[in-house]
Design an enzyme around this catalytic site. Sequence first.
Site, PDB file in Angstrom:
ATOM      1  N   ARG A   1       6.638  -8.836  16.152  1.00 38.04           N
ATOM      2  CA  ARG A   1       7.228  -7.564  15.700  1.00 38.04           C
ATOM      3  C   ARG A   1       6.235  -6.451  16.016  1.00 38.04           C
ATOM      4  NH1 ARG A   1       6.802  -4.540  10.860  1.00 38.04           N
ATOM      5  NH2 ARG A   1       8.496  -2.995  10.761  1.00 38.04           N
TER       6      ARG A   1
ATOM      7  N   ASP B   1       0.490   4.906   1.997  1.00 35.99           N
ATOM      8  CA  ASP B   1      -0.315   5.483   3.070  1.00 35.99           C
ATOM      9  C   ASP B   1      -1.203   6.585   2.497  1.00 35.99           C
ATOM     10  OD1 ASP B   1       2.475   5.301   5.422  1.00 35.99           O
ATOM     11  OD2 ASP B   1       0.957   3.830   4.840  1.00 35.99           O
TER      12      ASP B   1
ATOM     13  N   HIS C   1       0.838  -1.211   0.000  1.00 33.70           N
ATOM     14  CA  HIS C   1       0.000   0.000   0.000  1.00 33.70           C
ATOM     15  C   HIS C   1       0.859   1.241   0.000  1.00 33.70           C
ATOM     16  CE1 HIS C   1       1.211  -0.294   4.219  1.00 33.70           C
ATOM     17  NE2 HIS C   1       0.954   1.018   4.294  1.00 33.70           N
TER      18      HIS C   1
ATOM     19  N   HIS D   1       4.738   0.221   0.000  1.00 35.66           N
ATOM     20  CA  HIS D   1       5.477  -0.504   1.018  1.00 35.66           C
ATOM     21  C   HIS D   1       4.572  -1.550   1.666  1.00 35.66           C
ATOM     22  CE1 HIS D   1       3.568   2.918   3.056  1.00 35.66           C
ATOM     23  NE2 HIS D   1       3.603   2.242   4.179  1.00 35.66           N
TER      24      HIS D   1
HETATM   25  C1  LIG Z   1      -5.817   6.208   7.005  1.00 34.25           C
HETATM   26  C2  LIG Z   1      -5.313   4.986   7.230  1.00 34.25           C
HETATM   27  C3  LIG Z   1      -5.877   3.733   6.688  1.00 34.25           C
HETATM   28  C4  LIG Z   1      -4.821   2.682   7.112  1.00 34.25           C
HETATM   29  C5  LIG Z   1      -4.273   3.275   8.393  1.00 34.25           C
HETATM   30  C6  LIG Z   1      -4.080   4.715   8.025  1.00 34.25           C
HETATM   31  C7  LIG Z   1      -2.846   4.818   7.083  1.00 34.25           C
HETATM   32  C8  LIG Z   1      -2.464   3.449   6.471  1.00 34.25           C
HETATM   33  C9  LIG Z   1      -3.692   2.634   6.043  1.00 34.25           C
HETATM   34  C10 LIG Z   1      -3.431   1.122   5.825  1.00 34.25           C
HETATM   35  C11 LIG Z   1      -2.405   0.605   6.849  1.00 34.25           C
HETATM   36  C12 LIG Z   1      -2.947   0.778   4.409  1.00 34.25           C
HETATM   37  C13 LIG Z   1      -2.946  -0.758   4.199  1.00 34.25           C
HETATM   38  C14 LIG Z   1      -4.366  -1.320   4.400  1.00 34.25           C
HETATM   39  C15 LIG Z   1      -4.946  -0.997   5.789  1.00 34.25           C
HETATM   40  C16 LIG Z   1      -6.419  -1.477   5.799  1.00 34.25           C
HETATM   41  C17 LIG Z   1      -4.229  -1.823   6.871  1.00 34.25           C
HETATM   42  O1  LIG Z   1      -3.627  -2.867   6.550  1.00 34.25           O
HETATM   43  O2  LIG Z   1      -4.294  -1.455   8.056  1.00 34.25           O
HETATM   44  C18 LIG Z   1      -4.855   0.539   5.990  1.00 34.25           C
HETATM   45  C19 LIG Z   1      -5.340   1.225   7.278  1.00 34.25           C
HETATM   46  C20 LIG Z   1      -6.846   1.139   7.499  1.00 34.25           C
HETATM   47  O3  LIG Z   1      -7.642   1.383   6.555  1.00 34.25           O
HETATM   48  O4  LIG Z   1      -7.225   0.821   8.647  1.00 34.25           O
HETATM   49  O1  LIG Z   2       4.731  -2.062  10.489  1.00 31.10           O
HETATM   50  C1  LIG Z   2       5.389  -1.542   9.556  1.00 31.10           C
HETATM   51  O2  LIG Z   2       6.625  -1.585   9.498  1.00 31.10           O
HETATM   52  C2  LIG Z   2       4.651  -0.793   8.442  1.00 31.10           C
HETATM   53  C3  LIG Z   2       3.195  -0.563   8.778  1.00 31.10           C
HETATM   54  C4  LIG Z   2       2.551   0.357   7.767  1.00 31.10           C
HETATM   55  O3  LIG Z   2       3.009   0.550   6.656  1.00 31.10           O
HETATM   56  C5  LIG Z   2       1.311   1.054   8.129  1.00 31.10           C
HETATM   57  O4  LIG Z   2       0.763   0.777   9.240  1.00 31.10           O
HETATM   58  O5  LIG Z   2       0.865   1.884   7.281  1.00 31.10           O
HETATM   59 FE   LIG Z   3       2.044   2.221   5.635  1.00 31.41          FE
END
Ligand SMILES: C=C1C[C@]23C[C@H]1CC[C@H]2[C@]1(C)CCC[C@@](C)(C(=O)O)[C@H]1[C@@H]3C(=O)O
Ligand SMILES: O=C(O)CCC(=O)C(=O)O
Ligand SMILES: [Fe+2]
Length: 388
Positions: free
Chosen positions: A323, A259, A257, A313
Amino acid sequence: MSVCCVTTSPEEEHTPKLDLGNVQTPLIFNPSVLNLQPNIPNQFIWPDDEKPCVDVPELDVPLIDLRNFLSNSDSVSSSSSSSSSTLEASRLISEACNKHGFFLVVNHGISEELISDAHDYMARFFDMPLSEKQRLLRKSGESCGYASSFTGRFSTKLPWKETLSFRFCDDKGRSKIVQDYFCDALGHGFEPFGKVYQEYCEAMSSLSLKIMELLGLSLGVNRDYFREFFEENDSIMRLNYYPPCQKPDLTLGTGPHCDPTSLTILHQDHVNGLQVFVENQWRSIRPNPKAFVVNIGDTFMALSNNRYKSCLHRAVVNSESERKSLAFFLCPKKDRLVKPPRELLDSNTPRRYPDFTWSMLLEFTQKHYRADMNTLQAFSDWLTNKPI
Ligand SMILES: C=C1C[C@]23C[C@H]1CC[C@H]2[C@]1(C)CCC[C@@](C)(C(=O)O)[C@H]1[C@@H]3C(=O)O
Ligand SMILES: O=C(O)CCC(=O)C(=O)O
Ligand SMILES: [Fe+2]
């Protein structure tokens, strides 16, 4: 981690069912009994083209020493003049942001004790019984609260992680929104938790505004422009907990993704896991306890009129150890209009994205679209009613 059934979560209607013969039970990601299952449920197995690769090479991320910039008188002065250390720092940031959008900052002024406390309290929170953590359960469509691998939110490609996200408002100390969040939801006994994360978020917000000055300088914009844009920020703090996984080569801790937010300041613990996609290859960012990993998000990409790109990333997991990462997501005040400063617009570089507010983009990611590498384009299309 065991997958077991407990009382149904509020999101049961969306919770994928784990088929145990003819008994349908809600899928709950319960990491308290770990590695007792030889395999992992199919919902956690990612497609072959997204599965983690073994032993990716390290990325040599630019490391920016903020000591002189933060101690220098000009870091508080107006835009009239900038010292050589400030100009050097903004040059390094420009180099990083024109490459991949990631850089490290050291001598950032944030105490090792505060960082250590934030990690310690995170470990204590995620070590609590699931039923206790679920007192903060994230509600459907909301960005705050506790989530265990989003089993109530997504039905495939589930991330191997638990998260706790909460809101921070930079209102110059008028409120203690983070401390109140923990005390109101979990009781007065959690005041120490709340105090640490309140202090941590205040420090993150202050560091973010300093970095915004350097980003403004690096883009040839008035150094106060982005700093003032993010004053009164309404940001998100996220605690990422990745339990060890018995099949780390089949799943991901956090999927690929960019951010959607503006700037991310991340502190990894000592366990490797953060990977960045650069020049068509996944590269790892080695943990450095003295450094914060900083990256541009989609909202800043729009603010820069696409001059800087938010970077793809992900986070991988392993079979040996848990972790943890602390991620501060800088976000502007919800109703502030996200549009590039006029210095970044000219006849050769027309507007790349429509005007929007962070409130709209946040709602898009929480209710309509799972953030990935195309979120901002999908959001723009959605705004202009094009089929996604
Ligand atoms: C605004 C946000 C949505 C998420 C948390 C913050 C910034 C990063 C986003 C996220 C981590 C991107 C990957 C997918 C996601 C669903 C996750 O894995 O947590 C995303 C977060 C979210 O929507 O909760
Ligand atoms: O845990 C990590 O190193 C990355 C997590 C991340 O990219 C996020 O929470 O948006
Ligand atoms: Fe991220």
